[in-house]
Design a protein around this motif. Structure first.
Motif, mmCIF file in Angstrom:
data_model
loop_
_atom_site.group_PDB
_atom_site.id
_atom_site.type_symbol
_atom_site.label_atom_id
_atom_site.label_comp_id
_atom_site.label_asym_id
_atom_site.label_seq_id
_atom_site.Cartn_x
_atom_site.Cartn_y
_atom_site.Cartn_z
ATOM 1 N N PRO A 170 0.819 -1.158 0.009
ATOM 2 C CA PRO A 170 0.009 0.034 -0.150
ATOM 3 C C PRO A 170 0.656 1.391 0.043
ATOM 4 C CG PRO A 170 -0.724 -1.465 1.740
ATOM 5 C CD PRO A 170 0.553 -1.803 1.178
ATOM 6 N N HIS A 218 2.277 2.320 3.261
ATOM 7 C CA HIS A 218 3.121 1.636 4.341
ATOM 8 C C HIS A 218 4.548 2.083 4.291
ATOM 9 C CE1 HIS A 218 5.293 -2.115 5.030
ATOM 10 N NE2 HIS A 218 4.316 -2.649 5.504
ATOM 11 N N ASN A 227 -5.953 -7.467 -4.267
ATOM 12 C CA ASN A 227 -6.946 -6.891 -3.314
ATOM 13 C C ASN A 227 -6.434 -7.249 -1.947
ATOM 14 O OD1 ASN A 227 -9.040 -5.678 -4.659
ATOM 15 N ND2 ASN A 227 -9.703 -7.614 -5.389
ATOM 16 N N LEU A 228 -5.793 -8.272 -1.561
ATOM 17 C CA LEU A 228 -5.299 -8.692 -0.303
ATOM 18 C C LEU A 228 -4.042 -7.614 -0.002
ATOM 19 C CD1 LEU A 228 -4.966 -12.466 -0.787
ATOM 20 C CD2 LEU A 228 -6.663 -11.148 0.764
ATOM 21 N N LYS A 250 -4.061 -4.504 -0.972
ATOM 22 C CA LYS A 250 -4.568 -3.110 -0.676
ATOM 23 C C LYS A 250 -5.635 -3.112 0.696
ATOM 24 C CE LYS A 250 -6.154 -2.328 -5.501
ATOM 25 N NZ LYS A 250 -7.501 -2.502 -6.393
ATOM 26 N N ASN A 251 -5.977 -4.289 1.031
ATOM 27 C CA ASN A 251 -6.594 -4.540 2.364
ATOM 28 C C ASN A 251 -5.577 -4.759 3.666
ATOM 29 O OD1 ASN A 251 -9.737 -4.321 1.906
ATOM 30 N ND2 ASN A 251 -8.944 -5.458 0.316
ATOM 31 N N GLU A 252 -4.351 -4.779 3.210
ATOM 32 C CA GLU A 252 -3.396 -4.814 4.258
ATOM 33 C C GLU A 252 -3.200 -6.297 4.681
ATOM 34 O OE1 GLU A 252 -3.324 -1.577 6.937
ATOM 35 O OE2 GLU A 252 -4.282 -0.155 5.601
ATOM 36 N N MET A 253 -3.347 -7.181 3.943
ATOM 37 C CA MET A 253 -3.323 -8.683 4.468
ATOM 38 C C MET A 253 -1.659 -8.624 4.268
ATOM 39 S SD MET A 253 -4.398 -11.346 5.363
ATOM 40 C CE MET A 253 -6.199 -11.717 4.816
ATOM 41 N N GLU A 300 -2.963 1.596 -10.255
ATOM 42 C CA GLU A 300 -3.640 1.233 -9.125
ATOM 43 C C GLU A 300 -3.332 2.339 -8.221
ATOM 44 O OE1 GLU A 300 -5.501 -1.141 -8.136
ATOM 45 O OE2 GLU A 300 -5.349 -2.785 -9.298
#
Length: 290
Positions: A173, A176, A232-233, A235-238, A251
């Motif tokens: 991200p 980060h 997507n993972l 982006k969702n900070e996984m 993006e």
């Protein structure tokens, strides 16, 4: 050679590839008992035991390995002869079986494939997605005409053209804390949770090998070969991921940073040496180079 003998050689070759009567029966579209009978007749014709059936996973006997080498030469020669005869008849048609990784298939190849189809509407394109090691083996087996594979260590059974140079980069991200740096070390990357491609893909293996050389390991939280899910993972900070920089160009929430030291990725279109490259495949290579 009779047509039924050729069919049996095709069946035998497919079983050698899949390692399973049931999987080959599904791939070939025939009943498993019929496949077993065909192989039994092939053994009777040759007077050889070709397959060890006692193991949980079917294996070829030493005689089977020898026959497989000759069977593949025969089948390749028949395929080449059919292609050449078709082209001598002036058919403005053809088919190219292409291979590429999921990431390149999704983000890099589409504009080339669309442009090629407009220029050659009569040629069918079949695209197969897999890791580069798997694609290389499919080319050697004659199952793909062309594949976009790693070329920094050329295989002696493959010819290469249209070299492409990329780098494996860390994806994260934009907010980060590692995004504030110009590059990311393997040590720093290993300290973060990650979402990664499965083993067998260079985007995973290249980083993992460098981490292992330093006595480190990746903190893998999720594995997937679905590129959109992977992004997507992130982006969702996984976790962080590895990728090629081309996939995050549009993006707004993501960014990439090169590794320090860099992890190069040399790619090229590869095809099997001493294998007839159809006019359709030649047209695709020429179009891509232009």
């Amino acid at each position: 050679m009779r047509l039924d003998s050729i069919s049996r050689l095709r069946y035998f070759n497919d079983i050698a590839i899949t390692g399973s009567f049931s999987r080959s029966a599904r791939r070939l579209g025939i009943a498993q008992p019929a496949l077993s009978i065909a192989i039994k007749k092939l053994e009777e014709e040759t007077g050889l035991k070709l397959i060890n059936r006692a193991d949980r996973r079917m294996t070829l006997t030493s005689d089977g390995e020898v026959l497989l080498t000759h069977a593949r030469r025969i089948l390749e020669s028949l395929t080449d002869a059919t292609r050449e005869l078709n082209e001598l008849q002036g058919l403005e048609q053809g088919e190219v079986k292409l291979g590429a990784s999921a990431m390149l298939s999704t983000y890099f190849l589409p504009p080339y494939l669309l442009a090629f189809k407009k220029a050659y509407p009569g040629i069918r394109l079949r695209l197969y997605e897999a890791g580069t090691d798997t694609l290389e083996q499919l080319v050697i087996n004659g199952e793909l005409d062309l594949a976009l594979i790693r070329s920094e260590k050329p295989h002696d059974q493959i010819r290469y053209a249209s070299q492409l140079s990329e780098q494996v980069v860390a994806c994260m991200p934009k907010h980060h804390h590692l995004a504030e740096q110009e590059s990311v070390s393997i040590e720093a990357f290993c300290q973060q949770p990650t979402v990664m491609f499965r083993s067998g893909y260079y985007l995973r293996d290249s980083v993992e090998q460098r981490a292992r050389a330093r006595g480190l390991g990746l903190n893998v939280q999720f594995e997937t070969n679905l590129v959109d899910l992977l992004m997507n993972l992130v982006k969702n900070e996984m976790g962080l991921a590895t990728c090629l920089s081309m996939i995050v160009e549009n993006e707004p929430l993501l960014c990439t940073r090169p590794f320090d030291p860099p992890i190069p990725l040399e790619l090229a279109w590869g095809w099997k040496k001493n294998h007839y490259l159809s006019k359709a495949s030649q047209a695709f290579l020429s179009f891509f180079e232009k």
